[in-house]
Design a protein around this motif. Structure first.
Motif, short mmCIF file in Angstrom:
data_model
loop_
_atom_site.label_atom_id
_atom_site.label_comp_id
_atom_site.label_asym_id
_atom_site.label_seq_id
_atom_site.Cartn_x
_atom_site.Cartn_y
_atom_site.Cartn_z
N GLN A 1 -7.34 -32.17 21.97
CA GLN A 1 -7.98 -31.17 21.11
C GLN A 1 -9.44 -31.02 21.53
O GLN A 1 -10.11 -32.00 21.87
N LEU B 1 -9.74 -28.64 13.62
CA LEU B 1 -9.25 -29.78 14.38
C LEU B 1 -9.16 -31.02 13.47
O LEU B 1 -9.74 -31.06 12.39
N LYS C 1 -4.88 -28.28 21.64
CA LYS C 1 -5.39 -27.51 20.52
C LYS C 1 -6.86 -27.23 20.77
O LYS C 1 -7.65 -28.17 20.90
#
Length: 230
Positions: free
Chosen positions: A59, A117, A81
């Motif tokens: 992420q 996140l 992500k």
């Protein structure tokens, strides 16, 4: 004129207007290496996030993301992500459908409130050529400290920043004159100043250095570094 669109112009993209091209051409006339540096900066993005992926990072918080282009984080690390942040309405229009927030790096609290996140897990904080648009040293340092403080230990920061450390005195004088006149919005900083942003992290060897050693001349340059939060 906006830095994201000027950067897109230097990268050979299509998302720019006459004012962006005029600004880019004026800077390139004074510092001919600037377009090559933009491309080197983009390559560093790919290399650094691939390295972070190799460390298990999946992420990323990309601040100053710029206009979508091949080689962005999602292309380099499929399945990751990525949360994107920029403050250009043209970028915002192009980011529809992606996790994105229109915000300024000077307001890290807004960024942290808006991001999606999992900050309890390692994050790759990416800030490529964005802090040099923050002219106030205190604001720049505050932004980095606030963002890093919010991330879990084991997170990473990828940062690049413009410098005149390698230039001749005449080049530095030309830059300072252009900056004072508003001809460039980049506040170049020294290696010592940029190193301070990595406080609380462990720099990956070889540490903070030119984004591309082959492009070190007596022109402007970009420092690049990757640090792991302790």
């Amino acid at each position: 004129m906006h830095p994201a669109r000027r950067y897109n112009y230097w990268l050979g993209g299509q998302d720019h207007g006459p004012a962006d091209r005029a600004s880019g051409d004026a800077i390139a006339a004074a510092f001919p290496i600037v377009a090559e540096m933009a491309r080197a900066n983009r390559r560093f993005l790919g290399h650094s996030v691939a390295f972070l992926a190799g460390q298990g990072v999946r992420q990323f918080l990309d601040i100053g993301t710029g206009l979508p282009a091949p080689g962005d984080i999602a292309h380099v690390v499929p399945g990751s992500k990525v949360f994107y942040v920029d403050n250009d309405p043209v970028v915002s229009a192009r980011m529809i459908g992606r996790p994105y927030l229109e915000a300024d790096v000077r307001d890290p609290e807004k960024i942290l409130r808006g991001q999606t996140l999992d900050l309890t897990q390692p994050v790759g904080l990416v800030m490529l050529t964005v802090l040099h648009f923050v002219h106030d040293d205190t604001e720049a340092a505050h932004a980095v400290r606030t963002l890093l403080r919010a991330l879990a230990p084991g997170s990473w920061m990828v940062l690049t920043h413009g410098t005149m450390d390698f230039s001749t005195p005449a080049g530095v004088a030309a830059y300072e004159k252009m900056f004072a006149a508003g001809g460039t919005d980049v506040r170049a900083r020294t290696k010592a100043e940029i190193s301070g942003y990595f406080a609380g992290t462990e720099l990956v060897p070889p540490g903070l250095g030119p984004v591309d050693q082959a492009l070190v001349t007596n022109d402007l340059n970009i420092y690049a570094g990757v640090g792991r939060k302790l």
